[in-house]
Design a protein around this motif. Structure first.
Motif, PDB file in Angstrom:
ATOM      1  N   TYR A   1      -6.182   1.388  -2.601  1.00 43.05           N
ATOM      2  CA  TYR A   1      -6.347   0.192  -2.080  1.00 43.05           C
ATOM      3  C   TYR A   1      -6.288  -0.947  -3.002  1.00 43.05           C
ATOM      4  O   TYR A   1      -6.528  -0.590  -4.251  1.00 43.05           O
ATOM      5  CB  TYR A   1      -7.586   0.224  -1.355  1.00 43.05           C
ATOM      6  CG  TYR A   1      -8.043   1.377  -0.176  1.00 43.05           C
ATOM      7  CD1 TYR A   1      -7.957   0.881   1.035  1.00 43.05           C
ATOM      8  CD2 TYR A   1      -8.569   2.642  -0.832  1.00 43.05           C
ATOM      9  CE1 TYR A   1      -8.010   2.185   1.971  1.00 43.05           C
ATOM     10  CE2 TYR A   1      -8.742   3.556   0.075  1.00 43.05           C
ATOM     11  CZ  TYR A   1      -8.381   3.278   1.520  1.00 43.05           C
ATOM     12  OH  TYR A   1      -8.887   4.303   2.346  1.00 43.05           O
ATOM     13  N   LEU A   2      -5.564  -1.736  -2.323  1.00 43.48           N
ATOM     14  CA  LEU A   2      -5.610  -3.153  -3.269  1.00 43.48           C
ATOM     15  C   LEU A   2      -6.059  -4.404  -2.452  1.00 43.48           C
ATOM     16  O   LEU A   2      -5.343  -4.594  -1.394  1.00 43.48           O
ATOM     17  CB  LEU A   2      -4.212  -3.601  -3.796  1.00 43.48           C
ATOM     18  CG  LEU A   2      -3.642  -4.694  -4.974  1.00 43.48           C
ATOM     19  CD1 LEU A   2      -4.952  -4.405  -5.908  1.00 43.48           C
ATOM     20  CD2 LEU A   2      -2.396  -4.524  -5.394  1.00 43.48           C
ATOM     21  N   SER A   3      -6.915  -5.099  -3.041  1.00 44.10           N
ATOM     22  CA  SER A   3      -7.625  -6.143  -2.069  1.00 44.10           C
ATOM     23  C   SER A   3      -7.844  -7.372  -2.825  1.00 44.10           C
ATOM     24  O   SER A   3      -7.965  -7.184  -4.210  1.00 44.10           O
ATOM     25  CB  SER A   3      -9.075  -5.331  -1.675  1.00 44.10           C
ATOM     26  OG  SER A   3      -8.852  -4.162  -1.153  1.00 44.10           O
ATOM     27  N   TRP A   4      -7.708  -8.426  -2.000  1.00 39.99           N
ATOM     28  CA  TRP A   4      -8.027  -9.810  -2.704  1.00 39.99           C
ATOM     29  C   TRP A   4      -8.438 -10.551  -1.736  1.00 39.99           C
ATOM     30  O   TRP A   4      -8.286 -10.600  -0.548  1.00 39.99           O
ATOM     31  CB  TRP A   4      -6.702 -10.151  -3.498  1.00 39.99           C
ATOM     32  CG  TRP A   4      -5.504 -10.620  -2.574  1.00 39.99           C
ATOM     33  CD1 TRP A   4      -5.231 -11.977  -2.026  1.00 39.99           C
ATOM     34  CD2 TRP A   4      -4.598  -9.768  -2.088  1.00 39.99           C
ATOM     35  NE1 TRP A   4      -4.007 -11.809  -1.297  1.00 39.99           N
ATOM     36  CE2 TRP A   4      -3.800 -10.502  -1.048  1.00 39.99           C
ATOM     37  CE3 TRP A   4      -4.585  -8.379  -2.094  1.00 39.99           C
ATOM     38  CZ2 TRP A   4      -2.803  -9.957  -0.526  1.00 39.99           C
ATOM     39  CZ3 TRP A   4      -3.551  -7.968  -1.301  1.00 39.99           C
ATOM     40  CH2 TRP A   4      -2.267  -8.767  -0.781  1.00 39.99           C
ATOM     41  N   ASN A   5      -8.848 -11.790  -2.284  1.00 40.97           N
ATOM     42  CA  ASN A   5      -8.991 -12.969  -1.261  1.00 40.97           C
ATOM     43  C   ASN A   5      -8.456 -14.306  -1.534  1.00 40.97           C
ATOM     44  O   ASN A   5      -7.967 -14.363  -2.485  1.00 40.97           O
ATOM     45  CB  ASN A   5     -10.786 -13.578  -1.404  1.00 40.97           C
ATOM     46  CG  ASN A   5     -11.737 -11.999  -1.198  1.00 40.97           C
ATOM     47  OD1 ASN A   5     -12.064 -11.539  -2.201  1.00 40.97           O
ATOM     48  ND2 ASN A   5     -12.429 -11.978   0.214  1.00 40.97           N
ATOM     49  N   GLU A   6      -8.136 -15.065  -0.388  1.00 39.94           N
ATOM     50  CA  GLU A   6      -7.409 -16.247  -0.523  1.00 39.94           C
ATOM     51  C   GLU A   6      -8.099 -17.299   0.503  1.00 39.94           C
ATOM     52  O   GLU A   6      -8.068 -16.901   1.665  1.00 39.94           O
ATOM     53  CB  GLU A   6      -5.961 -16.160  -0.244  1.00 39.94           C
ATOM     54  CG  GLU A   6      -5.083 -15.280  -1.012  1.00 39.94           C
ATOM     55  CD  GLU A   6      -3.496 -15.464  -0.983  1.00 39.94           C
ATOM     56  OE1 GLU A   6      -3.238 -16.697  -0.631  1.00 39.94           O
ATOM     57  OE2 GLU A   6      -2.743 -14.473  -0.950  1.00 39.94           O
ATOM     58  N   GLY A   7      -8.636 -18.151  -0.091  1.00 36.78           N
ATOM     59  CA  GLY A   7      -9.649 -19.002   0.808  1.00 36.78           C
ATOM     60  C   GLY A   7     -10.591 -18.330   1.581  1.00 36.78           C
ATOM     61  O   GLY A   7     -11.436 -17.330   0.883  1.00 36.78           O
ATOM     62  N   ARG A   8     -10.727 -18.389   2.919  1.00 34.67           N
ATOM     63  CA  ARG A   8     -11.417 -17.857   3.792  1.00 34.67           C
ATOM     64  C   ARG A   8     -10.833 -16.437   4.225  1.00 34.67           C
ATOM     65  O   ARG A   8     -11.589 -15.767   5.122  1.00 34.67           O
ATOM     66  CB  ARG A   8     -12.036 -18.490   4.898  1.00 34.67           C
ATOM     67  CG  ARG A   8     -12.775 -19.718   4.235  1.00 34.67           C
ATOM     68  CD  ARG A   8     -13.581 -20.495   5.482  1.00 34.67           C
ATOM     69  NE  ARG A   8     -14.283 -21.488   4.891  1.00 34.67           N
ATOM     70  CZ  ARG A   8     -15.354 -22.383   5.794  1.00 34.67           C
ATOM     71  NH1 ARG A   8     -14.949 -22.486   7.117  1.00 34.67           N
ATOM     72  NH2 ARG A   8     -15.868 -23.433   5.202  1.00 34.67           N
TER      73      ARG A   8
END
Length: 265
Positions: free
Chosen positions: A176-183
């Protein structure tokens, strides 16, 4: 007497010619004469049923689809939908006071919205499934989102470009590859043996989002994408707007899912 008989016969012939009904003629704008019989034939060839089956543009189908919905949920639809070459857009709808669902199909033949033929189509004909659901409160809606802050969760840091860091994790034969951008929170899954594909697909999504704007969640949104194969439909984008939750599902690939969302204004 013979002369009188001849005169009477001639008179009958003249009267007969006067009382016969000649073809009605009408002069057209360009000076040509058209018979009424020809006009009748032309009118009869204009079959209303045939006219109704003419292909609509994607924009027209979307507009007509919205008219089929009866709901209190604020409806969110894309401005347009990209189709494979030679295909036509159609849809099947379900709605009630607190929810709606639209299954958009792309088909070789022109099929009207909500036509019974749509029930016979395979999942391969599905372009995407869009839905909206009202919940009792903002808090109840937020529970449907499953938002996560991946920086807090941790994992192997991965540079995705544009100053965005992803976090890689693995388990049960998947990576898995996960990240956040803003909300928004995004997570991609691939086979353990395909980590390079996972990184490539993640970077494509980050690049796409640099030039495209998704709907603004209130409070959060998540995207969970499967990259096991290029035709995977295990994709879901979900976001909250107060007590309403919107979803885009079953599109072929992460980028197509995001393209649809970016077209929603």
């Amino acid at each position: 007497m013979k002369i009188k008989a001849i005169s009477t016969a001639a008179l009958l012939i003249i009267l007969s010619a006067c009382t016969s009904e000649p073809d009605m003629t009408e002069q057209t704008d360009d000076g040509k004469v058209q018979s009424s019989n020809q006009e009748t034939e032309n009118t009869e060839t204009e079959n209303p049923e045939t006219a109704q089956k003419q292909a609509l543009t994607s924009e027209e189908v979307i507009a007509e689809t919205e008219k089929q919905l009866s709901t209190d949920v604020p409806i969110k639809l894309p401005d347009t939908l990209n189709l494979n070459e030679g295909y036509h857009l159609t849809a099947k709808t379900v709605s009630d006071q607190d929810s709606y669902q639209i299954i958009f199909f792309q088909t070789k033949d022109v099929i009207p919205i909500n036509n019974a033929k749509l029930d016979q189509l395979s999942d391969a004909s599905i372009l995407a499934v869009l839905s909206g659901q009202n919940y009792d409160s903002n808090e109840a809606a937020l529970e449907q989102i499953s938002y996560q802050n991946f920086e807090e969760i941790g994992g192997k840091p991965v540079d995705l470009g544009y100053s965005i860091t992803g976090y890689q994790d693995a388990g049960a034969g998947s990576v898995y590859l996960s990240w956040n951008e803003g909300r928004w929170a995004f997570s991609l899954r691939a086979r353990t043996e395909d980590p390079d594909n996972l990184l490539t697909d993640s970077k494509k999504i980050v690049e796409f989002l640099e030039s495209s704007t998704l709907p603004a969640p209130k409070m959060y949104g998540t995207g969970k994408f499967d990259t096991m194969n290029e035709h995977s439909r295990d994709q879901i984008l979900v976001w909250q707007e107060d007590r309403t939750v919107y979803k885009i599902e079953k599109a072929e690939g992460a980028l197509r899912t995001l393209e649809i969302a970016a077209s929603i204004k």
